[in-house]
Write a protein that holds these residues in place. Sequence first.
Motif, PDB file in Angstrom:
ATOM      1  N   GLU A 136       8.449   8.536  -2.226  1.00 46.73           N
ATOM      2  CA  GLU A 136       7.227   7.958  -1.677  1.00 46.73           C
ATOM      3  C   GLU A 136       6.322   9.055  -1.139  1.00 46.73           C
ATOM      4  OE1 GLU A 136       5.902   4.724   1.758  1.00 46.73           O
ATOM      5  OE2 GLU A 136       7.878   4.594   0.814  1.00 46.73           O
ATOM      6  N   GLU A 194       2.478   9.932   0.925  1.00 50.68           N
ATOM      7  CA  GLU A 194       1.511   9.386   1.867  1.00 50.68           C
ATOM      8  C   GLU A 194       0.098   9.602   1.346  1.00 50.68           C
ATOM      9  OE1 GLU A 194       1.797  10.645   5.863  1.00 50.68           O
ATOM     10  OE2 GLU A 194       3.915  10.101   6.081  1.00 50.68           O
ATOM     11  N   ARG A 238       0.841  -1.202   0.000  1.00 55.93           N
ATOM     12  CA  ARG A 238       0.000   0.000   0.000  1.00 55.93           C
ATOM     13  C   ARG A 238       0.877   1.252   0.000  1.00 55.93           C
ATOM     14  NH1 ARG A 238      -5.316  -0.999   0.445  1.00 55.93           N
ATOM     15  NH2 ARG A 238      -5.789   1.155   1.028  1.00 55.93           N
ATOM     16  N   ARG A 239       1.812   1.273  -0.942  1.00 53.14           N
ATOM     17  CA  ARG A 239       2.728   2.397  -1.082  1.00 53.14           C
ATOM     18  C   ARG A 239       2.662   2.941  -2.499  1.00 53.14           C
ATOM     19  NH1 ARG A 239       8.216   0.211   2.032  1.00 53.14           N
ATOM     20  NH2 ARG A 239       7.397   0.406   4.159  1.00 53.14           N
ATOM     21  N   ARG A 286       4.855   5.622  -5.104  1.00 49.34           N
ATOM     22  CA  ARG A 286       6.042   6.430  -5.370  1.00 49.34           C
ATOM     23  C   ARG A 286       5.787   7.263  -6.620  1.00 49.34           C
ATOM     24  NH1 ARG A 286      10.588   4.959  -2.601  1.00 49.34           N
ATOM     25  NH2 ARG A 286      11.937   5.879  -4.199  1.00 49.34           N
TER      26      ARG A 286
END
Length: 241
Positions: A163, A165, A155-156, A158
């Motif tokens: 990266e 949020e 669940r990231r 970039r």
Amino acid sequence: MIAPAGDPERPRGSVLIVDDEPTIADVVARYLARAGYDTRTAADGPAAIAAVAERRPSLVVLDVMLPGFDGLEVMRRLHEGAAPRVPVILLTAKGEEADRLVGLRQGADDYVVKPFSPHELVARVDAVLRRIEDAPAGEREPLRFDGLEIDPGARRVRVRGGEIELTAREFDLLHFLARHPGQVFSRDRLMDLVWKFAFYSDTTTVTVHVRRLRAKIEADPSMPAWIETVWGVGYRFRAAP
């Protein structure tokens, strides 16, 4: 993973209910407990922060109007730092539309307007937590585009090597659109497929989430390259901006 409903041995998750009206907090806690959740309550902003610090909940049901400091400030403090964000469902009064929009922009995952049905609130909690569970096997592979990488397993996201949020709902919306590049979805359809609520009449939250996503992933949010508006229809994702 969230335990299935009805499993007496394992709670489905833990929910912190923050409301300075004891009757509302008690009713919400009882309904969520009946649905299989481990529940706690807090009556003001400082108590809510202390409760989260003591034991991180799976989700917070958070009234906007609180003594000490308000729910928006509580949410801002919850979302500080590098730890995974705690999902938040805001409770707002009928006339607090501005607070609802501010809350969505600041990272709320959903909101419920008072007076509300406890059954509906339980359904909202179920839906938010369901989206945070592991994606189905066919949806776990990272999606890579020129300058954008979406990793559903971690669940990231970039963007241009860095990266960023995202809230749980922002991630789900971006991931859904990116899995269907070129396809146009109306706001009503996105509420049905991403929010899992086909009965929503107010789709403003989709517009708010798209605006927030653009601010985070687009080089120029006023001229979006990834998430396009198709005027009079909805939104679509471009695989090659």
